[in-house]
Design an enzyme around this catalytic site. Structure first.
Site, PDB file in Angstrom:
ATOM      1  N   ALA A  48       0.833  -1.198   0.000  1.00 25.16           N
ATOM      2  CA  ALA A  48       0.000   0.000   0.000  1.00 25.16           C
ATOM      3  C   ALA A  48       0.869   1.249   0.000  1.00 25.16           C
ATOM      4  CB  ALA A  48      -0.921   0.012   1.221  1.00 25.16           C
TER       5      ALA A  48
ATOM      6  N   GLU B 266      -1.808 -12.229  -4.460  1.00 26.27           N
ATOM      7  CA  GLU B 266      -3.144 -12.108  -5.048  1.00 26.27           C
ATOM      8  C   GLU B 266      -3.419 -10.637  -5.283  1.00 26.27           C
ATOM      9  OE1 GLU B 266      -3.072 -15.846  -2.716  1.00 26.27           O
ATOM     10  OE2 GLU B 266      -2.886 -13.786  -1.995  1.00 26.27           O
TER      11      GLU B 266
ATOM     12  N   ASN C 220      -7.781  -4.565 -10.629  1.00 27.61           N
ATOM     13  CA  ASN C 220      -6.659  -3.673 -10.324  1.00 27.61           C
ATOM     14  C   ASN C 220      -5.575  -3.821 -11.396  1.00 27.61           C
ATOM     15  OD1 ASN C 220      -4.664  -2.074  -9.259  1.00 27.61           O
ATOM     16  ND2 ASN C 220      -4.844  -2.895  -7.178  1.00 27.61           N
TER      17      ASN C 220
ATOM     18  N   TYR D   8       3.236  -5.651 -11.388  1.00 21.77           N
ATOM     19  CA  TYR D   8       3.747  -6.990 -11.085  1.00 21.77           C
ATOM     20  C   TYR D   8       4.294  -7.666 -12.343  1.00 21.77           C
ATOM     21  CZ  TYR D   8       1.079  -6.070  -6.826  1.00 21.77           C
ATOM     22  OH  TYR D   8       0.576  -5.502  -5.681  1.00 21.77           O
TER      23      TYR D   8
END
Length: 147
Positions: free
Chosen positions: A73, A106, A111, A118
């Site tokens: 985050a 995950e 998103n 990633y």
């Protein structure tokens, strides 16, 4: 300038505040205290700005040769500045130092920004976990990378 370091117990409240700000179903404050005091597999990295404010974090569990990202985050004001990518790169480096072979995570199927990050870091799609997210039953895309 942003600095990156391992999280300490003194960082728990600041990290929890980010968690609450960013996620629809945040972990509890106690969960983060447990991560820092009881979970020997838990490893967290924090991003700290030049005012010494924590503006992002990345958590993972390392079990034998496997690393599972638990949460990543960044505060809204810190987004788009490469902080999330740097946190992930630090997590990957720490995992490699600990002789991890595979890292997984995950991510919400909606998103796309996170998925693109990633993939940029070498992660591949591994499957779908149906109804994984409890707030809206959204599916999760499982992603993994060989280190």
């Amino acid at each position: 300038m942003i600095n990156y370091r391992l999280m300490t117990i003194e960082d728990v409240e600041a990290v929890h505040a980010i968690e609450v700000d960013v996620f629809p179903t945040p972990w509890t404050l106690n969960a983060f205290y447990q991560e820092m005091t009881s979970n020997t597999q838990a490893h967290y990295i924090v991003a700290v700005d030049d005012t010494d404010k924590i503006i992002g974090f990345c958590g993972m569990w390392i079990v034998f040769d496997d690393s599972q990202i638990t949460n990543v985050a960044v505060l809204p004001e810190g987004r788009g500045k490469g902080i999330g990518e740097a946190l992930m790169r630090h997590a990957i480096a720490l995992s490699k130092d600990k002789k991890v072979n595979v890292m997984s995570l995950e991510v919400r199927v909606t998103n796309i920004v996170a998925q693109n990050l990633y993939r940029k870091l070498g992660f591949s799609d591994g499957g779908i976990r149906k109804g994984y997210y409890t707030d809206n039953q959204e599916d999760a895309l499982v992603m993994w990378v060989n280190l």
